[in-house]
Design a protein around this motif. Structure first.
Motif, PDB file in Angstrom:
ATOM      1  N   LEU A   1       0.819  -1.212   0.000  1.00  0.00           N
ATOM      2  CA  LEU A   1       0.000   0.000   0.000  1.00  0.00           C
ATOM      3  C   LEU A   1       0.858   1.270   0.000  1.00  0.00           C
ATOM      4  O   LEU A   1       0.375   2.359  -0.356  1.00  0.00           O
ATOM      5  CB  LEU A   1      -0.906  -0.023   1.246  1.00  0.00           C
TER       6      LEU A   1
ATOM      7  N   VAL B   1       0.525   5.983  -1.541  1.00  0.00           N
ATOM      8  CA  VAL B   1       0.581   7.264  -0.828  1.00  0.00           C
ATOM      9  C   VAL B   1       1.655   8.096  -1.514  1.00  0.00           C
ATOM     10  O   VAL B   1       2.790   7.632  -1.675  1.00  0.00           O
ATOM     11  CB  VAL B   1       0.930   7.073   0.660  1.00  0.00           C
TER      12      VAL B   1
ATOM     13  N   ARG C   1      -6.905   1.212   6.936  1.00  0.00           N
ATOM     14  CA  ARG C   1      -8.037   0.841   6.089  1.00  0.00           C
ATOM     15  C   ARG C   1      -7.822   1.284   4.643  1.00  0.00           C
ATOM     16  O   ARG C   1      -8.678   1.082   3.794  1.00  0.00           O
ATOM     17  CB  ARG C   1      -9.309   1.487   6.611  1.00  0.00           C
ATOM     18  N   GLY C   2      -6.677   1.913   4.373  1.00  0.00           N
ATOM     19  CA  GLY C   2      -6.397   2.404   3.034  1.00  0.00           C
ATOM     20  C   GLY C   2      -5.224   3.361   3.097  1.00  0.00           C
ATOM     21  O   GLY C   2      -4.569   3.500   4.138  1.00  0.00           O
ATOM     22  N   PRO C   3      -4.941   4.065   1.984  1.00  0.00           N
ATOM     23  CA  PRO C   3      -3.753   4.927   1.946  1.00  0.00           C
ATOM     24  C   PRO C   3      -3.830   6.135   2.875  1.00  0.00           C
ATOM     25  O   PRO C   3      -2.788   6.625   3.321  1.00  0.00           O
ATOM     26  CB  PRO C   3      -3.675   5.358   0.474  1.00  0.00           C
ATOM     27  N   GLY C   4      -5.026   6.619   3.173  1.00  0.00           N
ATOM     28  CA  GLY C   4      -5.143   7.762   4.088  1.00  0.00           C
ATOM     29  C   GLY C   4      -4.685   7.401   5.481  1.00  0.00           C
ATOM     30  O   GLY C   4      -3.829   8.074   6.073  1.00  0.00           O
ATOM     31  N   SER C   5      -5.217   6.336   6.016  1.00  0.00           N
ATOM     32  CA  SER C   5      -4.832   5.943   7.378  1.00  0.00           C
ATOM     33  C   SER C   5      -3.415   5.368   7.391  1.00  0.00           C
ATOM     34  O   SER C   5      -2.721   5.457   8.406  1.00  0.00           O
ATOM     35  CB  SER C   5      -5.840   4.963   7.985  1.00  0.00           C
TER      36      SER C   5
ATOM     37  N   GLN D   1      -0.788   6.581   5.892  1.00  0.00           N
ATOM     38  CA  GLN D   1       0.152   7.688   6.080  1.00  0.00           C
ATOM     39  C   GLN D   1       0.137   8.184   7.527  1.00  0.00           C
ATOM     40  O   GLN D   1       1.199   8.463   8.107  1.00  0.00           O
ATOM     41  CB  GLN D   1      -0.184   8.832   5.119  1.00  0.00           C
ATOM     42  N   VAL D   2      -1.040   8.298   8.111  1.00  0.00           N
ATOM     43  CA  VAL D   2      -1.152   8.720   9.511  1.00  0.00           C
ATOM     44  C   VAL D   2      -0.429   7.716  10.416  1.00  0.00           C
ATOM     45  O   VAL D   2       0.387   8.086  11.274  1.00  0.00           O
ATOM     46  CB  VAL D   2      -2.642   8.832   9.907  1.00  0.00           C
ATOM     47  N   ASN D   3      -0.723   6.454  10.201  1.00  0.00           N
ATOM     48  CA  ASN D   3      -0.126   5.407  11.036  1.00  0.00           C
ATOM     49  C   ASN D   3       1.388   5.323  10.873  1.00  0.00           C
ATOM     50  O   ASN D   3       2.110   4.959  11.811  1.00  0.00           O
ATOM     51  CB  ASN D   3      -0.724   4.041  10.674  1.00  0.00           C
TER      52      ASN D   3
ATOM     53  N   LEU E   1       3.543   7.751  10.394  1.00  0.00           N
ATOM     54  CA  LEU E   1       4.204   8.744  11.250  1.00  0.00           C
ATOM     55  C   LEU E   1       4.138   8.302  12.714  1.00  0.00           C
ATOM     56  O   LEU E   1       5.120   8.429  13.458  1.00  0.00           O
ATOM     57  CB  LEU E   1       3.546  10.117  11.074  1.00  0.00           C
ATOM     58  N   ASP E   2       2.989   7.770  13.117  1.00  0.00           N
ATOM     59  CA  ASP E   2       2.873   7.272  14.494  1.00  0.00           C
ATOM     60  C   ASP E   2       3.865   6.131  14.753  1.00  0.00           C
ATOM     61  O   ASP E   2       4.522   6.093  15.796  1.00  0.00           O
ATOM     62  CB  ASP E   2       1.446   6.764  14.753  1.00  0.00           C
TER      63      ASP E   2
ATOM     64  N   ASN F   1      -2.622  12.415  -3.828  1.00  0.00           N
ATOM     65  CA  ASN F   1      -3.139  11.270  -3.071  1.00  0.00           C
ATOM     66  C   ASN F   1      -4.520  10.834  -3.547  1.00  0.00           C
ATOM     67  O   ASN F   1      -4.810   9.634  -3.571  1.00  0.00           O
ATOM     68  CB  ASN F   1      -3.156  11.594  -1.569  1.00  0.00           C
TER      69      ASN F   1
ATOM     70  N   VAL G   1      -8.666  11.876   5.886  1.00  0.00           N
ATOM     71  CA  VAL G   1      -8.035  10.553   5.956  1.00  0.00           C
ATOM     72  C   VAL G   1      -8.990   9.485   5.422  1.00  0.00           C
ATOM     73  O   VAL G   1      -8.638   8.652   4.570  1.00  0.00           O
ATOM     74  CB  VAL G   1      -7.633  10.236   7.418  1.00  0.00           C
TER      75      VAL G   1
ATOM     76  N   LEU H   1      -9.601   9.325   1.495  1.00  0.00           N
ATOM     77  CA  LEU H   1      -8.609   8.585   0.703  1.00  0.00           C
ATOM     78  C   LEU H   1      -8.824   7.082   0.862  1.00  0.00           C
ATOM     79  O   LEU H   1      -8.740   6.322  -0.105  1.00  0.00           O
ATOM     80  CB  LEU H   1      -7.195   8.980   1.123  1.00  0.00           C
ATOM     81  N   ASP H   2      -9.106   6.656   2.090  1.00  0.00           N
ATOM     82  CA  ASP H   2      -9.380   5.231   2.312  1.00  0.00           C
ATOM     83  C   ASP H   2     -10.613   4.780   1.525  1.00  0.00           C
ATOM     84  O   ASP H   2     -10.611   3.711   0.905  1.00  0.00           O
ATOM     85  CB  ASP H   2      -9.618   4.977   3.812  1.00  0.00           C
TER      86      ASP H   2
ATOM     87  N   GLY I   1       0.557   9.128  18.218  1.00  0.00           N
ATOM     88  CA  GLY I   1       1.817   9.689  17.743  1.00  0.00           C
ATOM     89  C   GLY I   1       1.521  10.947  16.947  1.00  0.00           C
ATOM     90  O   GLY I   1       0.380  11.429  16.930  1.00  0.00           O
TER      91      GLY I   1
END
Lengths: 262, 262, 262
Positions: free
Chosen positions: A185, A189, A232-236, A238-240, A242-243, B32, B239, B242-243, C233
């Motif tokens: 995945l 992104v 659940r996809g490319p949006g989450s 990217q967030v995950n 960084l976390d 994106n 977010v 995108l998902d 994070g």
């Protein structure tokens, strides 16, 4: 190979100042990746100040993703200043095979002796071709098909060359290794490859460049794997990512890193 | 109207190369959105290479959100190259009524015959006015109040004109339809309209432009509705969008799309 | 001090048009922060239109994070137009001590009388030094060490000066106050300080600048605290921050705001 966590811990301890002259798509996510890893990003890119800043930064990265006449002029000046000051610099030749403008800009940058070059298979093949047959880029190139180009490019330029893809290939012209981390995945992104280039710069700021490049690739790939577990996809994703990078445990990184001699 | 999923599946199958010369606010999210839908974005914007790239891209989109002297010079060159090469191109006249600089830039771009024009009601009214009474933009314009302007603009320029808002209005000068998808939280996320313009370009890359534009609007709106179901505000909406776009099931899209003749 | 929610409710009611000439890293997140707070962002930055736009905007903010020759030329023109039209404007002197280019640009901007100056301790000290001993920036400066510089800068320029950090310090040269909201994870997300500068501009658009600046700082800090409660994070922190700002209850803001006279 040494443990990749040693390099991550060095970045966290030293918080290297990484100047990244990058494209407008990547600026925000690349700065966030550097911060999440513990580095200090500085997106200083103007001709008027980029060379002076490069002389005092701990590392410099240059990415030609959205070059224009102004940035294409600033980039070689910054690279030359980095070289003169002994600041390691990393080159990301985005889509170098696509236009003559990119090829000319890349040629000028190669002359300033990057410490590491990171690209996908098509870009590394095109970049190697710049100095031999002048072949263009082919977006469907597989990493394996770029190994010879990577070795040749490393041999000619003195750079560590990293070809990233499903399994990355890294060589300094003599040694070579593969990194088998990451998740399918991640290429969905935008600018994650560009962000990885900045991370490589942070890792080579204070460490041996071949090992540090491998560690950066493994660290980013493992963060992507952890991120994908809850995405659940490319949006989450990217967030995950960084976390996960911010929370990366040294033991987890070393246990999950898949670095092998090639 | 045909099923919008047919157009989404074509984008996923062909992965059209979409060059998007857009504003700096939108570059990341627009890339994106294109990736999440299955297209291949390329944010190539410099005068030195944008025209040559436009001739080989599958579609081009141009957005004047943060134009400056440099990009305002590159845009008509790229549009002209697209027109000459038969590359369909989509125009997003952000805030065209706000300044004379935008009006002049838009005038030059209209002369290069965009395939689709997408804007909010104020922008479409201002753009139509450019060629008649020269009226400025009014940010509070309702979509309904821009329908005549849209029909007139389509008739004069030959473009499909899409006025987006709570209920979108699309016309090619003869046919007209409305799309009633989307969610009120979407305008609270910056650059989603700009990202939609890129998506329209991906959809018209290989399909009939009136139907493909309707399908892109419905697809984006349905993704926004699904995103809003799990969102706690504009941050999570983006977010989730995108998902949702990446995970969109053809059956879901067709069942939820609300496209009706006007 | 009055209740910070009064200022937030004014922003939500009036939706002030905030022009923000900012760096490329911050553009997207700054626009999203403005939208989440209820303001109307406009990232109009070109020399060709920025001055004219500044005369009709409700507030202007200027940030030198990624200046180049082009934007460094547009910024003082826009600031001068704002000053002439009575548009309040806010200055964010990112890394002003790092290069001569930034110092010169900042000097020209200070001459146009910003209404508020917001920076970290190092930036405020460097900016104050511009007019006295010419000291450079020190990234490790504590807020407390910049209080004298802030008072001196406010006295000389007539601006409200806000030094942000773990506990913010705000002064108009006579009055002073501290704001003790926020979360340690916030500096690990890029451009949040830049976004805060835009928020300050939205708050001072229609309110008394000393009180409005304090309210903006408290509002952003409380949103960050709420965001951190559910964050894993820096990636999720940024998402949650936009959600929290959009959902902020006036009673929650007033109850959690920690504004005290200094």
């Amino acid at each position: 190979m040494d443990d990749p966590s040693r390099h991550l811990e060095r970045v966290r301890r030293d918080a290297p100042l990484v100047q990244y002259i990058t494209n407008y798509v990547a600026m925000n996510v690349a700065a966030n990746v550097l911060l999440a890893a513990g580095a200090s990003p500085a997106m200083v890119h103007a001709r008027e100040e980029a060379p002076g800043f490069a002389a005092m930064a701990d590392a410099l990265a240059i990415n030609i993703g959205t070059i224009d006449g102004r940035t294409a002029e600033a980039m070689p000046l910054a690279a030359a200043a980095a070289r003169a000051a002994g600041t390691p610099w990393v080159f990301d030749p985005v889509a170098v095979g696509a236009t003559a403008f990119r090829q000319e800009t890349a040629r000028g940058l190669l002359a300033e002796r990057p410490c590491v070059i990171r690209g996908n298979a098509s870009e590394i093949r095109a970049l190697a071709g710049l100095e031999s047959q002048g072949r263009g880029a082919d977006a469907s190139d597989a990493v394996a098909a770029a190994e010879d180009a990577a070795r040749a490019l490393a041999g000619r330029t003195g750079a560590v060359v990293a070809v990233t893809g499903p399994v990355d290939f890294v060589t300094d012209g003599e040694r070579a290794a593969r990194v088998a981390n990451g998740h399918p995945l991640m290429p969905r992104v935008t600018a994650l490859g560009c962000a990885l280039t900045g991370l490589v710069a942070a890792f080579v700021a204070g460490g041996p460049r071949f090992e540090a490049t491998l560690a950066a690739l493994a660290c980013f790939g493992v963060a992507g794997e952890i991120a994908a577990e809850g995405a659940r996809g490319p949006g989450s994703l990217q967030v995950n990512l960084l976390d996960a990078l911010h929370a990366m445990e040294p033991g987890t990184l070393d246990a999950r890193a898949r670095i092998d001699p090639a």
